[in-house]
Write a protein that holds these residues in place. Structure first.
Motif, mmCIF file in Angstrom:
data_model
loop_
_atom_site.group_PDB
_atom_site.id
_atom_site.type_symbol
_atom_site.label_atom_id
_atom_site.label_comp_id
_atom_site.label_asym_id
_atom_site.label_seq_id
_atom_site.Cartn_x
_atom_site.Cartn_y
_atom_site.Cartn_z
ATOM 1 N N PRO A 18 -1.830 20.537 6.227
ATOM 2 C CA PRO A 18 -2.495 21.201 5.107
ATOM 3 C C PRO A 18 -1.462 21.651 4.079
ATOM 4 O O PRO A 18 -0.427 22.212 4.433
ATOM 5 C CB PRO A 18 -3.167 22.419 5.757
ATOM 6 N N GLY A 19 -1.724 21.371 2.809
ATOM 7 C CA GLY A 19 -0.828 21.824 1.746
ATOM 8 C C GLY A 19 0.396 20.959 1.529
ATOM 9 O O GLY A 19 1.248 21.281 0.717
ATOM 10 N N LEU A 20 0.516 19.866 2.271
ATOM 11 C CA LEU A 20 1.690 18.998 2.130
ATOM 12 C C LEU A 20 1.217 17.550 2.061
ATOM 13 O O LEU A 20 0.280 17.177 2.765
ATOM 14 C CB LEU A 20 2.605 19.187 3.343
ATOM 15 N N ILE A 21 1.833 16.757 1.193
ATOM 16 C CA ILE A 21 1.461 15.343 1.133
ATOM 17 C C ILE A 21 2.601 14.513 1.718
ATOM 18 O O ILE A 21 3.749 14.620 1.278
ATOM 19 C CB ILE A 21 1.177 14.928 -0.327
ATOM 20 N N ASN A 22 2.295 13.737 2.730
ATOM 21 C CA ASN A 22 3.273 12.807 3.287
ATOM 22 C C ASN A 22 2.901 11.396 2.859
ATOM 23 O O ASN A 22 1.728 11.073 2.737
ATOM 24 C CB ASN A 22 3.306 12.899 4.817
ATOM 25 N N THR A 23 3.905 10.562 2.646
ATOM 26 C CA THR A 23 3.656 9.230 2.112
ATOM 27 C C THR A 23 4.290 8.174 3.005
ATOM 28 O O THR A 23 5.422 8.333 3.456
ATOM 29 C CB THR A 23 4.244 9.122 0.686
ATOM 30 N N ILE A 24 3.538 7.097 3.260
ATOM 31 C CA ILE A 24 4.125 5.925 3.916
ATOM 32 C C ILE A 24 3.785 4.687 3.093
ATOM 33 O O ILE A 24 2.762 4.638 2.425
ATOM 34 C CB ILE A 24 3.666 5.746 5.390
ATOM 35 N N VAL A 82 0.854 -1.182 0.000
ATOM 36 C CA VAL A 82 0.000 0.000 0.000
ATOM 37 C C VAL A 82 0.894 1.239 0.000
ATOM 38 O O VAL A 82 1.858 1.317 0.759
ATOM 39 C CB VAL A 82 -0.905 0.027 1.254
ATOM 40 N N VAL A 83 0.577 2.178 -0.879
ATOM 41 C CA VAL A 83 1.212 3.495 -0.841
ATOM 42 C C VAL A 83 0.144 4.453 -0.329
ATOM 43 O O VAL A 83 -0.875 4.650 -0.979
ATOM 44 C CB VAL A 83 1.688 3.929 -2.245
ATOM 45 N N LEU A 84 0.357 4.996 0.849
ATOM 46 C CA LEU A 84 -0.660 5.840 1.465
ATOM 47 C C LEU A 84 -0.179 7.289 1.501
ATOM 48 O O LEU A 84 0.836 7.593 2.132
ATOM 49 C CB LEU A 84 -0.960 5.341 2.886
ATOM 50 N N ASN A 85 -0.898 8.165 0.796
ATOM 51 C CA ASN A 85 -0.592 9.597 0.823
ATOM 52 C C ASN A 85 -1.550 10.270 1.797
ATOM 53 O O ASN A 85 -2.750 10.050 1.723
ATOM 54 C CB ASN A 85 -0.781 10.207 -0.571
ATOM 55 N N VAL A 86 -1.015 11.074 2.682
ATOM 56 C CA VAL A 86 -1.898 11.748 3.638
ATOM 57 C C VAL A 86 -1.695 13.259 3.594
ATOM 58 O O VAL A 86 -0.596 13.749 3.332
ATOM 59 C CB VAL A 86 -1.697 11.240 5.091
ATOM 60 N N THR A 87 -2.789 13.962 3.846
ATOM 61 C CA THR A 87 -2.734 15.423 3.956
ATOM 62 C C THR A 87 -3.895 15.866 4.842
ATOM 63 O O THR A 87 -4.551 15.010 5.452
ATOM 64 C CB THR A 87 -2.785 16.096 2.562
ATOM 65 N N SER A 88 -4.123 17.169 4.964
ATOM 66 C CA SER A 88 -5.190 17.651 5.835
ATOM 67 C C SER A 88 -5.964 18.765 5.154
ATOM 68 O O SER A 88 -5.422 19.505 4.336
ATOM 69 C CB SER A 88 -4.604 18.163 7.147
ATOM 70 N N ALA A 89 -7.242 18.869 5.508
ATOM 71 C CA ALA A 89 -8.087 19.925 4.945
ATOM 72 C C ALA A 89 -8.118 21.144 5.852
ATOM 73 O O ALA A 89 -8.577 22.207 5.437
ATOM 74 C CB ALA A 89 -9.505 19.409 4.750
ATOM 75 N N ASP A 90 -7.687 21.001 7.111
ATOM 76 C CA ASP A 90 -7.789 22.160 7.993
ATOM 77 C C ASP A 90 -6.526 22.396 8.819
ATOM 78 O O ASP A 90 -5.719 23.237 8.481
ATOM 79 C CB ASP A 90 -9.039 22.037 8.878
ATOM 80 N N VAL A 91 -6.360 21.650 9.908
ATOM 81 C CA VAL A 91 -5.205 21.876 10.776
ATOM 82 C C VAL A 91 -4.321 20.628 10.731
ATOM 83 O O VAL A 91 -4.639 19.682 10.020
ATOM 84 C CB VAL A 91 -5.651 22.160 12.232
ATOM 85 N N ILE A 92 -3.239 20.616 11.484
ATOM 86 C CA ILE A 92 -2.348 19.456 11.448
ATOM 87 C C ILE A 92 -2.954 18.311 12.275
ATOM 88 O O ILE A 92 -3.269 18.473 13.453
ATOM 89 C CB ILE A 92 -0.944 19.809 11.967
ATOM 90 N N HIS A 93 -3.152 17.175 11.625
ATOM 91 C CA HIS A 93 -3.555 15.943 12.288
ATOM 92 C C HIS A 93 -2.421 14.941 12.100
ATOM 93 O O HIS A 93 -1.403 15.264 11.486
ATOM 94 C CB HIS A 93 -4.807 15.349 11.639
ATOM 95 N N SER A 94 -2.629 13.720 12.595
ATOM 96 C CA SER A 94 -1.696 12.677 12.193
ATOM 97 C C SER A 94 -2.450 11.387 11.967
ATOM 98 O O SER A 94 -3.578 11.223 12.440
ATOM 99 C CB SER A 94 -0.577 12.490 13.220
ATOM 100 N N PHE A 95 -1.839 10.522 11.204
ATOM 101 C CA PHE A 95 -2.433 9.244 10.839
ATOM 102 C C PHE A 95 -1.527 8.181 11.435
ATOM 103 O O PHE A 95 -0.414 7.975 10.988
ATOM 104 C CB PHE A 95 -2.468 9.131 9.312
ATOM 105 N N TRP A 96 -2.029 7.512 12.479
ATOM 106 C CA TRP A 96 -1.200 6.498 13.143
ATOM 107 C C TRP A 96 -2.014 5.217 13.285
ATOM 108 O O TRP A 96 -3.133 5.252 13.804
ATOM 109 C CB TRP A 96 -0.773 6.994 14.529
ATOM 110 N N VAL A 97 -1.465 4.131 12.796
ATOM 111 C CA VAL A 97 -2.068 2.823 13.033
ATOM 112 C C VAL A 97 -1.056 2.050 13.888
ATOM 113 O O VAL A 97 -0.057 1.553 13.373
ATOM 114 C CB VAL A 97 -2.364 2.080 11.712
#
Ligand code: CUA
Length: 379
Positions: free
Chosen positions: A198-204, A172-187
């Motif tokens: 917001p405005g940046l795409i991070n990939t894992i 899986v290539v997962l791109n993450v970003t935000s629509a408002d403030v800084i969140h994080s995606f943690w599993v």
């Protein structure tokens, strides 16, 4: 005459005994980290490279434990062995040692080699997560919102709003970003985490290896209901968190079923990102309390809760709906709740400055109703 003599350099009588003790304790510590299951601190690993990350964690924890025992142990030992004694002069100082090249050589070489080894082990895993491109990866996106996640898939229109599904054993290539403030995606079960900015795409990149349901947790404080972006924390009334969402690893057949279901369900959904809604916002049911919390997050950088003249970027908003000196809004319209809602919705640009629209500010119609109710409550 004061008699000068060179004091004998000694490590103290117990030095080799405590060294042997520290060696035994360190060996126990290393054994603990290499053999104890991590289950009581972390959920079982459900994706590659999770197992490699766990090995690295074990290695670092084992080295750290040994290092801590020796460093802290010697500090305590030397403090006791060379403590001030009754027969010492009140201004006595310890033996002064300078320029021991042999010691300096080793205490430079050993930590350097160790740090290089740690970097090598870490970068090897990091490269797989950040850089290496799988040839057959499923490319998916997750977008953070206050206070939930949405997901985007190739060949599914619009956004998926409840859970994220992927098939087992497929990269899986997962791109993450935000629509408002800084969140994080943690599993936690995957050992992987990425900031949603917001405005940046991070990939894992990872490969789920075990069918199951894994909570997605937000680990950046993102506003008053940040806690709802964690499935494990129930709300005050014991209900499921509205923002709690799961990362679901399916068998290939189950995944196809789910994927096809969303293709059908979203067949007519718009692919556009949330933008300015058309038509007037309904102000019914606006909650001043919720609006106050929103104001603190979204508005207070530019607007004071003070009189009109208390300007930050825009004017102070305390009397915006109840100020006889300013019967009109900045756009010339009458100061009514509806017209305030219109500025919140569409933004404003003029000689007073620029205010972004609801899409840029990440405001829903409900948010606008809450903000207007709050502004109306300020007198
Ligand atoms: Cu989203 Cu914390």
């Amino acid at each position: 005459m004061v008699e000068h003599r060179t004091p004998a350099v000694s490590l103290g009588r117990g030095f080799w005994t405590v060294t042997a003790l520290f060696a035994v304790l360190s060996a126990l510590g290393i054994w603990y980290w290499e053999t104890t299951p991590l289950d009581n601190i972390l959920p079982a690993v459900a994706a590659q490279p999770g197992a490699d990350i766990d090995s690295l964690l074990r290695f670092m924890a084992a080295c750290g434990t040994a290092l801590f025992i020796f460093v802290a142990g010697y500090i305590v030992y030397f403090a006791i062995a060379f403590r001030a004694r009754k027969e010492d002069a009140p201004d006595a100082i310890g033996v002064q040692i300078h320029d021991n090249h042999k010691l300096e050589f080793w205490w430079t070489i050993i930590p350097t080699a160790f740090v290089v080894l740690l970097s090598f082990l870490s970068v090897r895993i990091w490269y797989g997560i950040q850089i290496a491109q799988p040839t057959n990866g499923l490319v998916v996106e997750s977008i953070g919102h206050q206070w939930y996640y949405t997901f985007r898939y190739p060949q599914v229109h619009g956004e998926i709003t409840d859970e994220m599904h992927v098939p087992v054993n497929q990269p899986v290539v997962l791109n993450v970003t935000s629509a408002d403030v800084i969140h994080s995606f943690w599993v936690p079960a995957f050992r992987l985490k990425a900031d949603m900015v917001p405005g940046l795409i991070n990939t894992i990149r990872f490969t789920p290896t075990k069918v199951g349901r894994y909570p997605i947790v937000c680990t950046e404080f993102c506003g008053t209901r940040h806690g709802e972006m964690d499935a494990e924390i129930p709300t005050e009334n014991g209900q499921k968190n509205p923002g709690a969402q799961y990362f679901v690893v399916d068998s290939p057949a189950d995944f196809q079923k789910w994927y096809h279901g969303w293709q059908v369900k979203n067949a007519n959904a718009s692919d556009a990102l949330a933008s300015v809604s058309s038509g007037a916002v309904s102000l019914a049911g606006g909650d001043a309390h919720a609006g106050q919390a929103l104001f603190a997050q979204k508005c207070s950088a530019c607007h004071a809760v003070g009189p009109f003249s208390q300007r930050i970027v825009g004017p102070g908003l305390k009397g915006v709906l109840h100020d006889p000196a300013h019967p009109n809004l900045v756009d010339g319209d009458k100061a009514t709740p509806e017209n305030v809602a219109k500025i919140l919705q569409q933004g404003y640009k003029g000689d007073m400055g620029v205010m972004p629209n609801e899409a840029a500010n990440g405001l829903s119609d409900k948010d606008i109703a809450n903000l207007v109710a709050y502004l109306n409550s300020l007198k």
